[in-house]
Design an enzyme around this catalytic site. Sequence first.
Site, PDB file in Angstrom:
ATOM      1  N   LYS A 104       0.808  -1.399   0.257  1.00  0.00           N
ATOM      2  CA  LYS A 104      -0.277  -0.218  -0.353  1.00  0.00           C
ATOM      3  C   LYS A 104       0.959   0.864   0.411  1.00  0.00           C
ATOM      4  O   LYS A 104       2.131   1.385   1.062  1.00  0.00           O
ATOM      5  CB  LYS A 104      -0.977  -0.310   0.897  1.00  0.00           C
ATOM      6  CG  LYS A 104      -2.118   0.770   0.935  1.00  0.00           C
ATOM      7  CD  LYS A 104      -3.771  -0.081   0.159  1.00  0.00           C
ATOM      8  CE  LYS A 104      -4.237   1.450   0.257  1.00  0.00           C
ATOM      9  NZ  LYS A 104      -5.701  -0.548  -0.650  1.00  0.00           N
TER      10      LYS A 104
HETATM   11  P1  NAD Z   1     -12.890   7.916  -3.294  1.00  0.00           P
HETATM   12  O1  NAD Z   1     -11.871   8.424  -2.733  1.00  0.00           O
HETATM   13  O2  NAD Z   1     -13.771   7.540  -4.430  1.00  0.00           O
HETATM   14  O3  NAD Z   1     -14.627   7.845  -1.930  1.00  0.00           O
HETATM   15  C1  NAD Z   1     -14.504   8.397  -1.130  1.00  0.00           C
HETATM   16  C2  NAD Z   1     -15.422   8.643  -0.188  1.00  0.00           C
HETATM   17  O4  NAD Z   1     -15.382   8.959   1.136  1.00  0.00           O
HETATM   18  C3  NAD Z   1     -15.533   9.984  -0.729  1.00  0.00           C
HETATM   19  O5  NAD Z   1     -17.236  10.050  -0.884  1.00  0.00           O
HETATM   20  C4  NAD Z   1     -15.834  10.797   0.539  1.00  0.00           C
HETATM   21  O6  NAD Z   1     -16.036  12.673   0.511  1.00  0.00           O
HETATM   22  C5  NAD Z   1     -16.313  10.181   1.814  1.00  0.00           C
HETATM   23  N1  NAD Z   1     -15.948  10.517   2.600  1.00  0.00           N
HETATM   24  C6  NAD Z   1     -14.780  10.898   3.416  1.00  0.00           C
HETATM   25  N2  NAD Z   1     -14.655  10.797   5.045  1.00  0.00           N
HETATM   26  C7  NAD Z   1     -15.477  10.655   5.306  1.00  0.00           C
HETATM   27  C8  NAD Z   1     -16.399  10.859   6.740  1.00  0.00           C
HETATM   28  N3  NAD Z   1     -15.629  11.513   7.613  1.00  0.00           N
HETATM   29  N4  NAD Z   1     -18.165  10.123   6.366  1.00  0.00           N
HETATM   30  C9  NAD Z   1     -18.629  10.250   5.718  1.00  0.00           C
HETATM   31  N5  NAD Z   1     -17.480   9.676   4.146  1.00  0.00           N
HETATM   32  C10 NAD Z   1     -16.760  10.178   3.830  1.00  0.00           C
HETATM   33  O7  NAD Z   1     -13.078   6.450  -2.044  1.00  0.00           O
HETATM   34  P2  NAD Z   1     -12.437   4.695  -3.205  1.00  0.00           P
HETATM   35  O8  NAD Z   1     -11.942   4.466  -4.029  1.00  0.00           O
HETATM   36  O9  NAD Z   1     -14.307   5.102  -3.211  1.00  0.00           O
HETATM   37  O10 NAD Z   1     -12.320   3.968  -1.583  1.00  0.00           O
HETATM   38  C11 NAD Z   1     -13.508   4.024  -0.760  1.00  0.00           C
HETATM   39  C12 NAD Z   1     -13.109   2.912   0.651  1.00  0.00           C
HETATM   40  O11 NAD Z   1     -12.744   1.563  -0.881  1.00  0.00           O
HETATM   41  C13 NAD Z   1     -11.802   3.311   1.225  1.00  0.00           C
HETATM   42  O12 NAD Z   1     -11.126   2.707   2.462  1.00  0.00           O
HETATM   43  C14 NAD Z   1     -11.039   1.761   0.395  1.00  0.00           C
HETATM   44  O13 NAD Z   1      -9.885   1.426   1.154  1.00  0.00           O
HETATM   45  C15 NAD Z   1     -11.651   0.825  -0.566  1.00  0.00           C
HETATM   46  N6  NAD Z   1     -11.624   0.388  -1.534  1.00  0.00           N
HETATM   47  C16 NAD Z   1     -10.963   1.055  -1.987  1.00  0.00           C
HETATM   48  C17 NAD Z   1     -11.109   0.214  -3.571  1.00  0.00           C
HETATM   49  C18 NAD Z   1     -10.780   1.157  -5.187  1.00  0.00           C
HETATM   50  O14 NAD Z   1     -10.664  -0.138  -5.977  1.00  0.00           O
HETATM   51  N7  NAD Z   1     -10.895   2.373  -5.117  1.00  0.00           N
HETATM   52  C19 NAD Z   1     -10.946  -1.075  -3.585  1.00  0.00           C
HETATM   53  C20 NAD Z   1     -10.895  -1.965  -2.222  1.00  0.00           C
HETATM   54  C21 NAD Z   1     -11.083  -1.160  -1.190  1.00  0.00           C
END
Ligand code: NAD
Length: 411
Positions: A104
């Site tokens: 990561k």
């Molecule tokens: P992203 O940046 O696209 O979206 C994150 C979202 O969370 C945004 O809408 C943001 O406004 C919101 N957010 C931030 N702080 C917040 C809070 N305190 N309360 C409510 N909402 C809040 O990120 P993503 O890629 O969607 O990732 C989200 C989660 O999924 C992370 O934990 C990431 O590690 C995990 N994840 C992502 C992927 C991927 O392919 N993108 C894969 C596996 C896991």
Amino acid sequence: MSTKFLEATKYYVESAAKLLGLAADETKQLETPHREVRVELNIRMDDGTIGTFIGFRVQHDNARGPFKGGIRYHHHVDSEEVTALASLMTWKTAVAGVPFGGAKGGIQVDASKLSEDEKQRLTRRFIDGIHDIIGATTDIPAPDVNTNGQTMAWIFDQYSKYHGYQPGVVTGKPVTLGGSEGREQATGRGAVFATEELLASIGESVAGKRVSIQGFGNVGTWAANDFVAKGAKVTAISDISGGYVNDAGIDVAAAIAHVKKHKSLAGFTGAEHVHGDRVLVHDCDILVPAALSGVLTKENAGDVRAKWIIEGANGPTDPEADEILEKKGVLVLPDIYANCGGVTVSYFEWSQNMQHYYWDEAQVNEALHKVMRRGFANLADARKKHTCSFRKAAFVVGLGRVVEATRLRGL
Ligand code: NAD
């Protein structure tokens, strides 16, 4: 916060190691990260001043294949958070059965304060700092919080300046640059496939269920989109601007269009605006945390009203909360299975890059569906064998596969 996250990850790993009967020295070997890199990143800001930031890359384990894991831009990023996330990637790639290890990366920065030009300069500087430890057969980054296809395109371009054309160095790229059809949708889509498997195992289906989603970015929006497509009703969503509830059902397409235009849900009128934390305890059937880690705690777990929790985010549940939820009979599909759709389609993208042969979206979705079905069956078997939660079962499956590869490779 990050210390707690790292301790929670350690706790889950050690619980599974005990169930597998692993010795202390072998457990220590599995837990210890292979390499941790910290780089100072200086860039010229748009206003002429110098911006100094810190970037991290932690390579946790590569017994089963090249290190693999996303890059996050967030002000909470630190060495411990990145280490916990890297460890989760090791178990996740093993649970998904894709031939990668775990890593990561991240930059400690408030991404909302950066212009696109500043983001590009920061990304290129980060790659200047880590290009010699990443590569298509060594360590392959991908998007995570506040990074996306555009960020991956800059990584690919900057890396190519040092090492020539190598699209397989990074996944989650735009399709024009060798990205895969269906990669953007994959994590949310995989989470919905996982939910279908869980519900089918108890004679239920997604249709008609009320869904609450925390986080409306890549994972949250695609999960919402697919839940609605399968007949569920999304009744609560949230992002950094707060929570939005509408028990009659939120118009998800309108919410997604709003975010595309305004960058967040702020000002969305199709639902009542509430405090963001409300979404976690809102009356619903399925809760999908899809934002950050450590959001389900001993303080709020007792108030959760969902029957099923699907962890779109990494590490959203503290061990104390996990115990409370288990006692309440809430079934939790853990991150290392529920959100493995992203890394699974990253594997498909990487395979396409290595072969220079590209698939259509239907082929990607079918292969993803197969991985999610097989993953659930593996978890269900381990859960039965060890009489434990889905989380412990997932860690048992992941650790079991990594320990087998580690033993075969020897010291
Ligand atoms: P992203 O940046 O696209 O979206 C994150 C979202 O969370 C945004 O809408 C943001 O406004 C919101 N957010 C931030 N702080 C917040 C809070 N305190 N309360 C409510 N909402 C809040 O990120 P993503 O890629 O969607 O990732 C989200 C989660 O999924 C992370 O934990 C990431 O590690 C995990 N994840 C992502 C992927 C991927 O392919 N993108 C894969 C596996 C896991």
